[in-house]
Design an enzyme around this catalytic site. Sequence first.
Site, PDB file in Angstrom:
ATOM      1  N   SER A 232       0.848  -1.185   0.000  1.00  0.00           N
ATOM      2  CA  SER A 232       0.000   0.000   0.000  1.00  0.00           C
ATOM      3  C   SER A 232       0.893   1.247   0.000  1.00  0.00           C
ATOM      4  O   SER A 232       1.650   1.439  -0.941  1.00  0.00           O
ATOM      5  CB  SER A 232      -0.953  -0.035   1.195  1.00  0.00           C
ATOM      6  OG  SER A 232      -1.992   0.888   1.041  1.00  0.00           O
TER       7      SER A 232
ATOM      8  N   HIS B 218      -7.514  -5.587  -1.226  1.00  0.00           N
ATOM      9  CA  HIS B 218      -6.384  -4.861  -0.634  1.00  0.00           C
ATOM     10  C   HIS B 218      -5.875  -5.537   0.636  1.00  0.00           C
ATOM     11  O   HIS B 218      -4.738  -5.316   1.040  1.00  0.00           O
ATOM     12  CB  HIS B 218      -6.807  -3.426  -0.337  1.00  0.00           C
ATOM     13  CG  HIS B 218      -5.679  -2.478  -0.104  1.00  0.00           C
ATOM     14  ND1 HIS B 218      -4.753  -2.157  -1.082  1.00  0.00           N
ATOM     15  CD2 HIS B 218      -5.296  -1.783   1.004  1.00  0.00           C
ATOM     16  CE1 HIS B 218      -3.868  -1.297  -0.594  1.00  0.00           C
ATOM     17  NE2 HIS B 218      -4.173  -1.057   0.659  1.00  0.00           N
TER      18      HIS B 218
END
Length: 671
Positions: free
Chosen positions: A531, A643
Amino acid sequence: MTRIKIEDIINIKSVASPTAIPNSNSVAYYVTKIREQDNDYETHLYMNDGESNHQLTYGNERISSVKFSKDGKYVFFLALADKKQQVFRMRMSGGEREQITHEKDSITGFEVSNDSSRLYYNVSLEVNKIHAEKDEENEEQKDAIVEEKVESKGQQKDKKKDLPEPVVIDRMKYKFDSVGVLKEKYAEVKAIDLDTLDVESYLSADMINYNVKAAGHSFVIFTSDENDNPDFNFSASLFIKEGDNLKEIPTSEGYISNVKISPNENYIVFAEMSREFENATHPKLFVYDLKNDKKIGITDDLDRPVGGMVATDMHQSAEMEGVVWIDDTTFLFVVADYGNVNLYRGTVDGHCEAILEDTHEIYGLSANKDYAFLAISTPTKPGEIYRLDFKTNVLETLTTFNEEFVENRTLVEPESIVFNSKDGTEVHGWIMKPAEFETGKKYPLITNIHGGPHALYGNTFFHEMQVLAASGYGVLYVNPRGSHSYSQAFVDAVRGDYGGGDYEDIMAGVDHAVSNHDWVDEDNLGVTGGSYGGFMTNWIVGHTDRFKAAVTQRSISNWTSFRGVSDIGYYFTDWQIKAEFSDIEKMWHHSPIKYVNQMKTPLLILHSERDFRCPMEQAEQLFIALKYEGVKTRFVRFPEADHNLSRTGKPNLRIKRLEYLTEWFDNLLSQ
């Protein structure tokens, strides 16, 4: 003793979410484990009665949102029924569970009133579904001839159910990671009588996102984010509803969480995250005196964030009850401080103090007047349930689910380090020696960068770090500016400066490791992160050739496209890069892909196909650009993953991710 393995995620149990059982010194909690044969997880409710542990729920399922009636006789929880989350209850004295809600849509949360007479719950309803229900009501009023036509229409509708339907989008908030494309919804709060099970609408749905937060004897506290421009509404207002009377509690523009009513119902406590520094703002704790209409700040002078926010990969079903009352004027809460999450006590007059500080992460909290029940993890212990005696201040271990695992693995204790960045800023982090370290031998070092950026590495168990150490690598992980658990100025310092001071902080950590640990082989350095950590990995390889190998995960490579494709992009880019839509030059300056012609480090790209936070196109762009430039690279796509792959993804894919990660370093870093 054996080194930890990648496959040990199957052997480690997540013990989390303690909930004190009223009128007793017992505590309930979750145990989540992986069902390897089904490639899935299951979460069950357990209880410790002070002497032993007992399992209360069974079957291949995951339960959540456990709450008790105030007399302790019933436990309520969410579980699936016909693929929708519904509320169930079960007698603590024994017996079968009972489904007490039967909504067409999933229930997103609930609260039990202080007198245990009612349960209030949120249910999100699709706008088009409401219109359809109203149409059905009108049809029912027609005569028998029309009913026959309606029945025929219904049959035709059934035939069309399998046909694809277009999704009409009118808002920028139209998708969300782990959920997908959102259908326009609104939330209704309903109340169910726990004696008769009669249901009534308590807060009617009218395009406002209601969320019930707490329930007293005669009133309910809820939030609403009603706004004329919902796409740019990032705040919620706090209300009390008693009968027909509605009162707003004064709060700053921003988010409200951890709303709790005192036992005597004279006060409420809540955490408030204002928008002063957008999503970099420290959450603060407040008490509101209901009788005197007075708001009291509890943590104004603390300069640390209320809550945890620790980056880790082994906490499943960890529902953090961030604030709990222990009597009419005293409450407990947790604060992130210098890589730890510690326990604090506060009072309604504004006083607060730390009562349990250690090298640990508290990731679960509940309490009664005599004990605090805590879920605690350390760098070498995945996590168990503990009980803190307020009279003696003795901390007692209640569960040992991971004891055998810990006793039979070689686990590495990280060493805390502190160093100065290029501009003199003090930075905190950790370094781990390889497992079975031999004095006099040189080892490669891998720098691992957390996401966020407003999260933190902390003193908690991190499977991935232990796997890298077990694979023969030293591991460096630091909290660069932007990380939580330090000052407000420190966490805000990254905004508008991605790739600036934060980059210097990480590189200063590498310099510190090389200079102060003679076992580090400075010619064999690796870097990875996910991320924001993936962004920083991309940035690093575009600004230095110091690393021999890199692995970027769920990363950002191009801010100009990110703002239009990420579920949070259109406002996150404004907040973090401080670049408005027309400021292409600034977005491009902070985009790692701009510097692709400077990238020489072999780079492995790991990305989830259902990642809506950092969408797949970010990885695709970077891969093509690297291949075009002739850089050694490989692109691995993970189907059916979002994610949160490394934390909550399908178990086989979590294992594969770590296999690709370690294999890349094994092939490029000499040992």
